[in-house]
Design a protein around this motif. Structure first.
Motif, PDB file in Angstrom:
ATOM      1  N   ASN A  52       0.798  -1.272  -0.102  1.00 37.66           N
ATOM      2  CA  ASN A  52       0.295   0.158   0.158  1.00 37.66           C
ATOM      3  C   ASN A  52       1.038   1.125   0.078  1.00 37.66           C
ATOM      4  OD1 ASN A  52      -3.107  -0.452   0.189  1.00 37.66           O
ATOM      5  ND2 ASN A  52      -2.233  -2.199   1.625  1.00 37.66           N
ATOM      6  N   ALA A  53       1.942   1.172   0.686  1.00 38.80           N
ATOM      7  CA  ALA A  53       2.815   2.199   0.767  1.00 38.80           C
ATOM      8  C   ALA A  53       3.507   2.556  -0.779  1.00 38.80           C
ATOM      9  CB  ALA A  53       3.956   2.199   1.577  1.00 38.80           C
ATOM     10  N   GLN A  54       3.756   1.429  -1.513  1.00 39.85           N
ATOM     11  CA  GLN A  54       4.347   1.720  -2.867  1.00 39.85           C
ATOM     12  C   GLN A  54       3.364   1.877  -3.839  1.00 39.85           C
ATOM     13  OE1 GLN A  54       6.778  -1.961  -3.020  1.00 39.85           O
ATOM     14  NE2 GLN A  54       8.402  -1.069  -2.175  1.00 39.85           N
ATOM     15  N   VAL A  61      -5.317  -5.633  -0.478  1.00 34.12           N
ATOM     16  CA  VAL A  61      -5.232  -6.469   0.770  1.00 34.12           C
ATOM     17  C   VAL A  61      -4.329  -7.680   0.196  1.00 34.12           C
ATOM     18  CG1 VAL A  61      -6.229  -7.712   2.582  1.00 34.12           C
ATOM     19  CG2 VAL A  61      -7.326  -5.745   2.013  1.00 34.12           C
ATOM     20  N   PRO A  62      -3.078  -7.881   0.661  1.00 32.90           N
ATOM     21  CA  PRO A  62      -2.362  -8.926  -0.123  1.00 32.90           C
ATOM     22  C   PRO A  62      -2.765 -10.285   0.655  1.00 32.90           C
ATOM     23  CG  PRO A  62      -1.022  -7.626   1.435  1.00 32.90           C
ATOM     24  CD  PRO A  62      -2.255  -6.858   1.282  1.00 32.90           C
ATOM     25  N   PHE A  63      -2.715 -11.534  -0.153  1.00 30.70           N
ATOM     26  CA  PHE A  63      -3.156 -12.662   0.447  1.00 30.70           C
ATOM     27  C   PHE A  63      -2.107 -13.695   0.032  1.00 30.70           C
ATOM     28  CE2 PHE A  63      -5.300 -12.485  -3.442  1.00 30.70           C
ATOM     29  CZ  PHE A  63      -5.139 -13.894  -3.901  1.00 30.70           C
ATOM     30  N   ALA A  64      -1.396 -13.457  -0.988  1.00 26.68           N
ATOM     31  CA  ALA A  64      -0.108 -14.702  -1.233  1.00 26.68           C
ATOM     32  C   ALA A  64       0.867 -13.975  -1.748  1.00 26.68           C
ATOM     33  CB  ALA A  64      -1.058 -15.594  -1.950  1.00 26.68           C
ATOM     34  N   LEU A  88      -2.150  -8.839  -9.238  1.00 27.65           N
ATOM     35  CA  LEU A  88      -0.849  -9.539  -8.905  1.00 27.65           C
ATOM     36  C   LEU A  88       0.247  -8.381  -9.268  1.00 27.65           C
ATOM     37  CD1 LEU A  88       0.839 -12.225  -8.401  1.00 27.65           C
ATOM     38  CD2 LEU A  88       0.545 -12.506 -11.091  1.00 27.65           C
ATOM     39  N   ILE A  89       0.842  -8.055  -8.123  1.00 26.74           N
ATOM     40  CA  ILE A  89       1.598  -6.918  -8.242  1.00 26.74           C
ATOM     41  C   ILE A  89       3.095  -7.323  -7.921  1.00 26.74           C
ATOM     42  CG2 ILE A  89       1.878  -4.525  -7.122  1.00 26.74           C
ATOM     43  CD1 ILE A  89      -0.640  -4.823  -6.116  1.00 26.74           C
ATOM     44  N   GLN A  90       4.073  -6.714  -8.358  1.00 28.85           N
ATOM     45  CA  GLN A  90       5.228  -6.741  -8.081  1.00 28.85           C
ATOM     46  C   GLN A  90       5.780  -5.790  -6.654  1.00 28.85           C
ATOM     47  OE1 GLN A  90       8.174  -6.222 -10.968  1.00 28.85           O
ATOM     48  NE2 GLN A  90       8.248  -8.421 -11.736  1.00 28.85           N
ATOM     49  N   ALA A  91       5.750  -6.406  -5.512  1.00 33.81           N
ATOM     50  CA  ALA A  91       5.839  -5.707  -4.258  1.00 33.81           C
ATOM     51  C   ALA A  91       6.818  -4.251  -4.257  1.00 33.81           C
ATOM     52  CB  ALA A  91       6.169  -6.349  -3.117  1.00 33.81           C
ATOM     53  N   THR A  92       7.892  -4.564  -5.181  1.00 33.05           N
ATOM     54  CA  THR A  92       8.882  -3.776  -5.308  1.00 33.05           C
ATOM     55  C   THR A  92       8.696  -2.961  -6.400  1.00 33.05           C
ATOM     56  OG1 THR A  92      10.682  -5.257  -5.960  1.00 33.05           O
ATOM     57  CG2 THR A  92      10.488  -4.934  -3.557  1.00 33.05           C
ATOM     58  N   GLN A  94       6.609  -0.700  -9.709  1.00 32.20           N
ATOM     59  CA  GLN A  94       5.759   0.412  -9.639  1.00 32.20           C
ATOM     60  C   GLN A  94       4.433   0.109 -10.263  1.00 32.20           C
ATOM     61  OE1 GLN A  94       7.870   2.000 -13.267  1.00 32.20           O
ATOM     62  NE2 GLN A  94       8.894   3.745 -11.975  1.00 32.20           N
ATOM     63  N   ALA A  95       3.648   0.988  -9.744  1.00 32.90           N
ATOM     64  CA  ALA A  95       2.170   0.947 -10.043  1.00 32.90           C
ATOM     65  C   ALA A  95       1.744   0.783 -11.510  1.00 32.90           C
ATOM     66  CB  ALA A  95       1.188   1.906  -9.193  1.00 32.90           C
TER      67      ALA A  95
END
Length: 124
Positions: A52-54, A61-64, A88-92, A94-95
């Motif tokens: 959410n910060a990135q 809400v991440p679940f996996a 499905l997002i890369q946590a590090t 870009q949006a």
């Protein structure tokens, strides 16, 4: 593994509830899909804060999470209302650099395919 109640209270205060399909996966004990792992405890809270910060302007809400890269599967939330789609997002990353699935079940198909490929490659 019980359904994790570990999210910050702010999300529950907005009316968030885990989707029925998510609950069903837990009932069926279908939460161990290497390379995917369902999040719980401190790992769930940390991923929630990080993602959410990135990705400001979006509430997810991440679940996996995949254990071999930074991919995180997330539910999208609009003012406390859970949408049925999964990002499905890369946590590090870009949006905007994500995949979208219309439902948890569509994402689950991908997770099963990833698991088959993982097993065929003999990974642990």
């Amino acid at each position: 593994m019980a359904i994790p109640p570990d999210l910050p209270n702010e999300i529950y205060d907005q009316g968030f509830a885990w989707p029925e399909a998510y609950r069903r996966l837990f009932e069926l004990d279908l939460t161990n899909l290497p390379p995917w792992r369902f999040l719980e405890g401190e790992e769930l809270v940390q991923n929630y804060k990080t993602v959410n910060a990135q990705h400001p302007g979006r509430h997810v809400v991440p679940f996996a999470r995949r254990k071999d890269n930074n991919d995180v599967a997330c539910f999208t939330v609009l003012v406390g209302i859970l949408e049925q789609r999964v990002l499905l997002i890369q946590a590090t990353g870009q949006a905007g650099l994500e995949m979208e699935f219309p439902s948890l079940w569509e994402w689950f198909r991908l997770a099963v395919e990833d698991m088959i490929e993982w097993e065929q490659q003999g990974q642990e």
